[in-house]
Design an enzyme around this catalytic site. Structure first.
Site, PDB file in Angstrom:
ATOM      1  N   MET A   1       0.938  -1.551   0.054  1.00  0.00           N
ATOM      2  CA  MET A   1      -0.077   0.202   0.232  1.00  0.00           C
ATOM      3  C   MET A   1       0.559   0.904  -0.334  1.00  0.00           C
ATOM      4  SD  MET A   1      -3.519  -1.461   2.340  1.00  0.00           S
ATOM      5  CE  MET A   1      -2.257  -1.983   3.591  1.00  0.00           C
TER       6      MET A   1
ATOM      7  N   GLN B   1       7.650  -4.661  -3.645  1.00  0.00           N
ATOM      8  CA  GLN B   1       6.970  -5.457  -5.247  1.00  0.00           C
ATOM      9  C   GLN B   1       7.546  -4.066  -6.159  1.00  0.00           C
ATOM     10  OE1 GLN B   1       3.111  -3.149  -6.098  1.00  0.00           O
ATOM     11  NE2 GLN B   1       2.297  -5.147  -6.333  1.00  0.00           N
TER      12      GLN B   1
ATOM     13  N   CYS C   1      -2.146  -1.469  -9.695  1.00  0.00           N
ATOM     14  CA  CYS C   1      -2.079  -0.025  -9.562  1.00  0.00           C
ATOM     15  C   CYS C   1      -2.917   0.871 -10.814  1.00  0.00           C
ATOM     16  CB  CYS C   1      -1.297   0.758  -9.395  1.00  0.00           C
ATOM     17  SG  CYS C   1      -1.021   1.857  -8.918  1.00  0.00           S
TER      18      CYS C   1
ATOM     19  N   HIS D   1      -6.941  -9.305  -7.163  1.00  0.00           N
ATOM     20  CA  HIS D   1      -7.501  -8.093  -6.336  1.00  0.00           C
ATOM     21  C   HIS D   1      -9.063  -8.365  -7.349  1.00  0.00           C
ATOM     22  CE1 HIS D   1      -8.589  -3.533  -4.877  1.00  0.00           C
ATOM     23  NE2 HIS D   1      -9.580  -4.169  -5.289  1.00  0.00           N
TER      24      HIS D   1
ATOM     25  N   ASN E   1      -7.991 -10.399  -3.096  1.00  0.00           N
ATOM     26  CA  ASN E   1      -7.808  -9.358  -2.421  1.00  0.00           C
ATOM     27  C   ASN E   1      -8.607  -8.617  -2.661  1.00  0.00           C
ATOM     28  OD1 ASN E   1      -5.314  -6.795  -3.237  1.00  0.00           O
ATOM     29  ND2 ASN E   1      -5.987  -6.892  -1.069  1.00  0.00           N
ATOM     30  N   GLY E   2      -8.911  -7.803  -1.220  1.00  0.00           N
ATOM     31  CA  GLY E   2      -9.938  -6.693  -2.395  1.00  0.00           C
ATOM     32  C   GLY E   2     -11.310  -6.925  -1.293  1.00  0.00           C
ATOM     33  N   GLY E   3     -11.593  -5.753  -0.157  1.00  0.00           N
ATOM     34  CA  GLY E   3     -12.493  -5.975   0.622  1.00  0.00           C
ATOM     35  C   GLY E   3     -12.424  -6.587   1.770  1.00  0.00           C
TER      36      GLY E   3
ATOM     37  N   ARG F   1      -6.314  -2.274   2.941  1.00  0.00           N
ATOM     38  CA  ARG F   1      -6.883  -1.193   4.472  1.00  0.00           C
ATOM     39  C   ARG F   1      -6.970  -1.895   5.871  1.00  0.00           C
ATOM     40  NH1 ARG F   1     -11.160   1.595   0.512  1.00  0.00           N
ATOM     41  NH2 ARG F   1     -11.358  -0.341   0.063  1.00  0.00           N
TER      42      ARG F   1
END
Length: 362
Positions: free
Chosen positions: A26, A78, A108, A179, A219-221, A242
């Site tokens: 991130m 990364q 990204c 993602h 990945n994601g949420g 997050r």
């Protein structure tokens, strides 16, 4: 410019050590101080750096960009870029620093990344991504993985993701993190791209079913370890973003989750209560020891010319959901950010947290 001497690297393989819980790369968040904190909370999660552009790794201040504390291991680097030769050189440099894995960013959606013709826009050129992976694999011995979206713009996620996956695995990729959203390169900001495109976890599950012998991570949420356990019944890895940053206390339960390994499907049933896997810190975690460690780490950073706020900005959400968390946040957001602030402020803030009532709301 010389490379940093190679650090000791733990035995690590992106495929054979599944299941994996990882902390997502991130920008502006997962710097070395953030990763050091996360490692104190979990010994088993795979940590990722912020994205480092290949040109920066080659020509920039390498120690500042790539340096890390050995205690962070296993940690993956990364990289961003679209030139196979530059990515190969950057991967070689990353390996010399001791990173356990090199990951290529194909997800990204920011304007800066698009202007450099890498990141999510590479979903449109899977053959180029495969060439990049092939060059990186030829340059290093550590695993090389890719992090992507399910598609971009008007792409149909079915053929788009399959083409990307087929290409990178044929080129030798050791794993693919997906993602589970599209990225819209025009019309949405990077922040909006993290929320507005709908999640499609089923698409990632279908990819895993199609490629049962390949490492596929999702990945994601993903907000809790309950959700992580659900995903790990269907894919090989879960990447928290997050949720791990804003409520890092949840990471104190990761080692228990991964310790179940093949018994992962029974993990939820073994939880002692509904909050054990939610956003509150694990009740039996030794947070006093953690605070001592982080204060000592901050003191060393200050001695090297750093500021307390460089470390504590990542700790603000640590006690989310506990009595005293609000005062903890206030102290770290104000007093720790002042010039000359010392590590004693971390202890003063911790004194405001009531760990004896961990079952009550803040």
């Amino acid at each position: 410019m010389t490379d940093k001497p190679q650090q000791n690297r733990p035995d690590y393989d992106a495929v054979t050590c599944a299941p994996i819980v990882a902390i997502a790369p991130m920008m502006d968040w997962t710097d070395r101080h953030c990763r050091f904190l996360h490692r104190q909370l979990t010994g088993k999660a795979l940590l990722y750096t912020e994205m480092v552009v290949a040109d920066a790794a080659i020509h920039g201040a390498r120690e500042r960009l790539l340096g890390f504390d050995p205690a962070e291991q296993p940690v993956a680097l990364q990289l961003g870029g679209s030139d196979p030769s530059k990515l190969a050189e950057a991967a070689r440099i990353g390996e010399s620093f001791g990173y356990a894995e090199i990951n290529l960013n194909v997800g990204c959606p920011s304007d800066r990344v698009q202007s450099g013709t890498f990141g999510a826009c590479l979903m449109k050129t899977p053959a180029l991504v495969a060439d990049c992976v092939g060059a990186m694999k030829a340059a290093v011995k550590v695993p090389v993985t890719v992090k992507c979206r399910i598609g971009v713009d008007e792409q149909d996620p079915e053929p788009a993701l399959d083409a990307l996956a087929d290409g990178v695995f044929a080129a030798g990729a050791d794993g693919l993190w997906v993602h589970a959203r599209k990225a819209w390169l025009e019309g949405l900001s990077p922040k909006e791209n993290r929320d507005i495109p709908p999640l499609d976890y089923q698409r990632v599950y279908r990819l895993k079913a199609k490629t049962p012998n390949r490492f596929i991570g999702i990945n994601g949420g993903i907000q809790t370890l309950d959700e992580s356990a659900d995903h790990l019944r269907k894919v090989d890895g879960v990447m928290l973003g997050r949720a791990a940053y804003h409520t890092p206390g949840i990471l104190a339960g990761v080692d228990e989750l991964l310790g179940k390994n093949k018994e992962i499907e029974h993990f939820r049933d073994s939880a002692t209560n509904g909050n054990a896997l939610a956003s509150q810190p694990a009740a039996d975690f030794d947070f006093a020891a953690l605070i001592d460690t982080m204060a000592g780490y901050a003191a060393r950073h200050i001695e090297r010319g750093g500021r307390l706020g460089h470390v504590t900005r990542h700790m603000v959400g640590l006690f989310h959901g506990l009595p005293g968390a609000r005062r903890w946040r206030q102290i770290l957001s104000t007093e720790a950010a002042r010039p000359g602030a010392g590590p004693e402020i971390v202890h003063a803030a911790f004194a405001q947290v009531d760990l004896t009532r961990a079952d009550q709301a803040a």
